[in-house]
Every structure is written in C-alpha cells, then in structure tokens.
Design a protein around this motif. Structure first.
Motif, PDB file in Angstrom:
ATOM      1  N   GLU A   5      48.610  71.171  70.470  1.00 49.59           N
ATOM      2  CA  GLU A   5      48.986  69.756  70.316  1.00 49.59           C
ATOM      3  C   GLU A   5      49.306  69.116  71.664  1.00 49.59           C
ATOM      4  O   GLU A   5      48.993  67.940  71.895  1.00 49.59           O
ATOM      5  N   ALA A   6      49.921  69.893  72.556  1.00 47.54           N
ATOM      6  CA  ALA A   6      50.329  69.360  73.862  1.00 47.54           C
ATOM      7  C   ALA A   6      49.209  69.382  74.885  1.00 47.54           C
ATOM      8  O   ALA A   6      49.410  68.985  76.029  1.00 47.54           O
ATOM      9  N   LEU A   7      48.002  69.837  74.493  1.00 47.25           N
ATOM     10  CA  LEU A   7      46.877  69.970  75.419  1.00 47.25           C
ATOM     11  C   LEU A   7      47.262  70.934  76.544  1.00 47.25           C
ATOM     12  O   LEU A   7      47.112  70.641  77.728  1.00 47.25           O
ATOM     13  N   ASN A   8      47.715  72.114  76.149  1.00 51.37           N
ATOM     14  CA  ASN A   8      48.326  73.035  77.111  1.00 51.37           C
ATOM     15  C   ASN A   8      47.845  74.473  76.902  1.00 51.37           C
ATOM     16  O   ASN A   8      48.602  75.416  77.069  1.00 51.37           O
ATOM     17  N   VAL A   9      46.553  74.648  76.548  1.00 51.42           N
ATOM     18  CA  VAL A   9      46.018  75.978  76.288  1.00 51.42           C
ATOM     19  C   VAL A   9      45.089  76.397  77.427  1.00 51.42           C
ATOM     20  O   VAL A   9      44.166  75.660  77.796  1.00 51.42           O
ATOM     21  N   PHE A  10      45.337  77.597  77.974  1.00 57.21           N
ATOM     22  CA  PHE A  10      44.547  78.148  79.065  1.00 57.21           C
ATOM     23  C   PHE A  10      43.772  79.367  78.567  1.00 57.21           C
ATOM     24  O   PHE A  10      43.935  79.805  77.431  1.00 57.21           O
ATOM     25  N   HIS A  11      42.926  79.906  79.416  1.00 55.76           N
ATOM     26  CA  HIS A  11      42.131  81.077  79.048  1.00 55.76           C
ATOM     27  C   HIS A  11      43.052  82.192  78.570  1.00 55.76           C
ATOM     28  O   HIS A  11      44.126  82.419  79.144  1.00 55.76           O
ATOM     29  N   HIS A  12      42.634  82.911  77.519  1.00 55.31           N
ATOM     30  CA  HIS A  12      43.529  83.873  76.884  1.00 55.31           C
ATOM     31  C   HIS A  12      43.955  85.001  77.832  1.00 55.31           C
ATOM     32  O   HIS A  12      45.025  85.578  77.670  1.00 55.31           O
ATOM     33  N   GLY A  55      50.477  78.851  70.995  1.00 59.12           N
ATOM     34  CA  GLY A  55      50.391  78.514  69.584  1.00 59.12           C
ATOM     35  C   GLY A  55      50.053  77.061  69.303  1.00 59.12           C
ATOM     36  O   GLY A  55      49.585  76.323  70.174  1.00 59.12           O
ATOM     37  N   PRO A  56      50.302  76.610  68.069  1.00 59.30           N
ATOM     38  CA  PRO A  56      49.965  75.239  67.665  1.00 59.30           C
ATOM     39  C   PRO A  56      50.621  74.171  68.542  1.00 59.30           C
ATOM     40  O   PRO A  56      50.012  73.127  68.794  1.00 59.30           O
TER      41      PRO A  56
END
Length: 361
Positions: free
Chosen positions: A311-318, A306-307
């Motif tokens: 913000e934490a630069l912590n998103v990986f491939h879905h 989520g958001p």
C-alpha cells in the motif's frame, strides 16, 4: 594480523548479520573502535554468549550486550518521545539495533532526506513545504514516477518460472554499498573502495556525486533507477563534501566542468559547515520531530513488509529482506555465487524492529 582486546576494554557487543544471515558479532571498545567478526552460523551464538559471560565476570553491573533488544528498544523509544535524546541519536540507535554498522558498506546506517528545498537562497524551516514527505518512500515523492512503480508491481510478469520472483516496486534499493561509496567518494577508505569497484579507475564524472540538488532531483523524481536515502554524514560531517585530497574525478559532459567539491544549495552560501549545520537543524526541527515516526514505519517498522508495504509503495526485491533466502542451503555453486553477489551489491533491508505503527513524538 592478530588483534587483542582486554575484556575491560569491551564496551558493548551486538549480534550482526552478514549476507542477511545471523553469523556476525560486532565488538565496540572503550577507545571508540569497532570490529565486525563473521563466524559459521553454528558458532556465532556460542562466541557471543562466551564473550558476554566472561565480560560479566570482569565488570559487574549493567552491560548493553546482556540487555534484550526489545527492552532496549522500548527504553530508547520512551526517551525519544520525551525529548531526552535527539532525532539523530534515536536514528543511530535504531540503525544499530537493526543490524546496520559502519564496518560493513552493505549495511551502512540509513538516514532520511528531510528537506526538498535545495534551490532557495534562504532556508525557512518554519515553512512545511521545504520538507520532504516523510510518510512516503523516495519512490513515491513524485506522483508521476510513483504511478510507474505501481504499474510495474500490478502488471508483474514472472521472468523465470523455474525461480519465481515475487513482484516488487523498485529494481534498486535505498541503501547499498555503491550508494555509500557514491556519497563518500572523496574520503578514504571509500575512495579506494570505489576505484576497486570500478575496476581500477573512477567512474565517469557524470555518475559521481557532484551536486546535492541534482542528487535529490534524481532520487525523488527524475530517475526510475534511483531511490537512494541519505547516510548519517549529511548531518554531522562537512568533510565528505570537500575534495581536500585533490582527486582527479574527471570532467562532466553536462557542463564541461572539472568535478571538484560537491555543489551545495544556495542557502549554504558555499560553506560545507553551514550546509551540515542547517541539515542538522532541519533534522531536529519541530516538523521532522512530528513526522519522523512515519519514515521509521517505512524503514524499520510495520510498513517495511507485507500488505502495508504494498500500500505504501515500499516493496523491494525479495533478496533484500532478512530470511528470504538461506545462502548455505543453495547447492548449485553458480546459483549460490549469483545470490551472494546480488545480496552484496543490490542492497539489504534492515531488520524489522516494529510490527505496529510507531508512536508520534
């Protein structure tokens, strides 16, 4: 081959995921062995409840297989906050409750890099600057590299409109089967698994785990395709750093040297035992104890999705997230096999355990 266990020998049973699907159970026996079993998704709960109920008939009293995960998690968090269990113990419990296990390379337990100093002759754990920033994922340890990942996310261009992919920061994951084999290549069965993955031979020597410092530099700063975290063995098993099986791992082009044991930081004084001792000392240090909750938020907690993750630069491939795709619902066999291959090889994010900030120790 058939294995049989007495109900009296079953110490615990836990639900597990396989291919991000709720189809597995892991049985732990009193002799320390574990077995991961995968069922059809309509069968898993029936088998789990049957084993639990039959086990209760043989042994009276508390059994962790019948304790709710929420209650168990609350109890463990309280014990950790009060200092009654160590940081290593707590992280192992969190990994287990999040579906990570030693029987599945794709869901191997995840541990953090806690140090950033791998070049000093002496390691002074009283100095905060020797520690990694646990509030940031590996991709954000270096601001220049973090800016590249942020740009990728903000300027995301959809490559396939027919199969849209949500934007992500990283095209690799912090935990994968390949990463586990990378670290443990000198030990079986990981040696054989690595050779099988590489088509019957060892990978090029320059891509094999050779140096702790080089691996930290790569994962924290130098490579846009490497954000690996660690595995538990860094904190208790010196053997994986040694080439006691005398494997011919090839010659590194960078130094024209034959690859052998893992090169250790100067503060380990050439001893794998000393290296692991100091790594464990760092893991249990006052600094890490005071900041470990920040890393837990990233891996197992509210900053995983989520958001807060953006913000934490912590998103990986879905496809690394639980519930992102139902493999069984994909009718096209080619697309189905492609999705399975990506889940198996890319990496899998653990089950989210906390939806609010984790309390500090």
């Amino acid at each position: 081959m058939v294995h049989r266990w007495s109900f009296m020998d079953i110490r615990d049973i836990q639900r597990r995921k396989y291919l991000l699907r709720p189809v597995g159970i892991e049985i732990f026996t009193s002799d320390g062995l574990g077995c991961l079993l995968v069922f059809h998704k309509t069968e898993r709960e029936t088998v789990f409840e049957s084993v639990c109920n039959l086990r209760q008939e043989f042994v009276q009293g508390r059994w962790t297989g019948r304790t709710s995960s929420k209650t168990l998690l609350q109890n463990l968090r309280r014990l950790w906050q009060q200092g009654e269990i160590s940081n290593l113990q707590y992280l192992m419990h969190l990994n287990t409750l999040a579906g990570r296990n030693y029987n599945d390379f794709t869901q191997y337990p995840i541990f953090p890099w806690v140090l950033r100093d791998y070049s000093s002759d002496q390691l002074d754990l009283s100095r905060p600057e020797v520690f990694r920033d646990l509030s940031k994922p590996m991709g954000a340890q270096d601001e220049a590299r973090a800016a590249e990942y942020r740009k990728r996310f903000d300027n995301w261009l959809e490559p396939d409109p027919e199969h849209p992919t949500p934007p992500f920061h990283y095209a690799t994951h912090y935990s994968s089967a390949a990463a586990v084999m990378f670290y443990l290549i000198r030990l079986e069965p990981f040696t054989s698994a690595h050779v099988h993955l590489q088509g019957g031979k060892f990978d090029h020597a320059d891509r094999i785990f050779a140096s702790v410092r080089e691996s930290w530099d790569s994962a924290s700063q130098l490579s846009l395709s490497d954000v690996k975290e660690l595995i538990p063995e860094f904190y208790y098993l010196p053997d994986f750093l040694l080439n006691e099986n005398r494997l011919d791992l090839g010659v590194r082009q960078k130094r024209s040297t034959r690859l052998d044991c893992v090169e250790l930081p100067p503060w380990a004084h050439g001893s794998s035992d000393e290296f692991v001792r100091k790594m464990r000392q760092a893991l249990e240090s006052e600094y890490v104890s005071s900041h470990l909750h920040e890393w837990i938020d990233l891996i197992f907690g509210y900053r995983q999705r989520g958001p807060a993750a953006v913000e934490a630069l912590n998103v990986f491939h879905h496809l690394t997230y639980e519930g992102a795709v139902d493999v069984d619902a994909i009718k096209d066999p080619v697309e189905r096999m492609s999705t399975i291959a990506q889940i198996l090889n890319f990496g899998q994010t653990p089950t989210q355990l906390f939806s609010k900030p984790h309390p500090r120790r």
